[in-house]
Design a protein around this motif. Structure first.
Motif, mmCIF file in Angstrom:
data_model
loop_
_atom_site.group_PDB
_atom_site.id
_atom_site.type_symbol
_atom_site.label_atom_id
_atom_site.label_comp_id
_atom_site.label_asym_id
_atom_site.label_seq_id
_atom_site.Cartn_x
_atom_site.Cartn_y
_atom_site.Cartn_z
ATOM 1 N N GLN A 134 0.814 -1.212 0.000
ATOM 2 C CA GLN A 134 0.000 0.000 0.000
ATOM 3 C C GLN A 134 0.854 1.271 0.000
ATOM 4 O OE1 GLN A 134 -2.551 -0.752 3.536
ATOM 5 N NE2 GLN A 134 -4.252 -0.696 2.093
ATOM 6 N N GLY A 135 2.075 1.158 0.460
ATOM 7 C CA GLY A 135 2.948 2.328 0.546
ATOM 8 C C GLY A 135 4.224 1.948 1.253
ATOM 9 N N ILE A 136 4.964 2.953 1.671
ATOM 10 C CA ILE A 136 6.198 2.714 2.421
ATOM 11 C C ILE A 136 6.375 3.849 3.425
ATOM 12 C CG2 ILE A 136 7.814 3.968 0.906
ATOM 13 C CD1 ILE A 136 9.644 1.403 1.255
ATOM 14 N N VAL A 137 6.920 3.529 4.585
ATOM 15 C CA VAL A 137 7.153 4.540 5.612
ATOM 16 C C VAL A 137 8.617 4.460 6.033
ATOM 17 C CG1 VAL A 137 6.455 3.033 7.537
ATOM 18 C CG2 VAL A 137 6.304 5.510 7.782
ATOM 19 N N SER A 138 9.248 5.614 6.153
ATOM 20 C CA SER A 138 10.668 5.688 6.501
ATOM 21 C C SER A 138 10.839 6.362 7.855
ATOM 22 C CB SER A 138 11.430 6.481 5.430
ATOM 23 O OG SER A 138 11.036 7.847 5.476
ATOM 24 N N ARG A 139 12.074 6.344 8.336
ATOM 25 C CA ARG A 139 12.366 7.044 9.584
ATOM 26 C C ARG A 139 12.013 8.519 9.466
ATOM 27 N NH1 ARG A 139 18.430 4.609 10.815
ATOM 28 N NH2 ARG A 139 17.795 2.518 11.522
#
Length: 221
Positions: A131-136
């Motif tokens: 669905q997406g990507i999350v980073s620091r």
């Protein structure tokens, strides 16, 4: 009581660069360079995340290109040597992928990153589809929240809730995310409770309490 905490869906990147299991080594290097990313989810079928391939997975091919490690080094670096001989994403990827769901809180995502020592997490649905990507960096966006918004939420969801009629005598100031509280409150026992609840407000960096407690009669009234 509060509209926070925010969820991963509030900060994640929806457009994600990904590759299939059969992506070649050069295709992965080319894609990372073109999109300026250091890692990509690996997908199979209709978009299910099965792994992640990163620059660290690709580097052993260069590291061992002209070296002849001794037996001890071979045993110690066996996983890296296997990656040095790999040519597809399926062979190179770290699997299973460490993922997170869109409805996870930012604190939950941060804990996963810290425990699993990863810099980003693919965001998946209940079927494991991307669905997406999350980073620091995405998780840190909450600290860009305006001081005025933080102050308004602190007053509305913490101060007015805990101190009710006495809330008008409580001073709240927010500067660079640091919440400073002052004034007189009817019950000293509520001061650490207030500090704890305020720290849970998204964007708060720290809380400084300078309260004084109202004197109580001997019977506690």
């Amino acid at each position: 009581m509060s509209e926070t905490p925010h969820q991963v869906s509030d900060v994640m990147t929806h457009t994600v660069v990904a590759v299939g299991c059969d992506a070649s080594f050069k295709e992965m290097v080319r894609t990372m360079g073109q999109w300026r990313v250091s890692a990509m989810p690996v997908l199979e079928g209709e978009g299910r995340v099965v792994g992640v391939v990163s620059e660290a997975d690709l580097l052993p091919k260069e590291e061992f290109r002209d070296s002849d490690p001794d037996r001890f080094e071979q045993l110690r670096r066996l996983p890296d040597l296997a990656k040095a001989g790999a040519v597809t994403a399926e062979e190179l990827m770290s699997a299973p992928a460490v993922t997170v769901h869109a409805d996870a809180t930012l604190a939950e995502a941060a804990r996963i990153m810290a425990v699993r020592r990863v810099k980003r997490l693919p965001v998946v649905d209940g079927e494991g589809k991307l669905q997406g990507i999350v980073s620091r960096g995405d998780l840190l966006k909450v600290f860009l929240r305006p001081d005025e918004d933080i102050e308004e939420e602190v007053r509305r969801t913490v101060i007015s809730y805990l101190f009710r009629e006495a809330s008008h005598g409580v001073r709240v100031r927010v500067n660079e995310g640091i919440v400073t509280l002052g004034g007189q409150v009817p019950n000293a026992a509520m001061i650490p409770v207030a500090a704890r609840l305020i720290r849970a407000v998204e964007g708060v960096v720290d809380v400084e309490c300078h309260f004084t407690a109202a004197a109580q009669a001997p019977d506690g009234s």
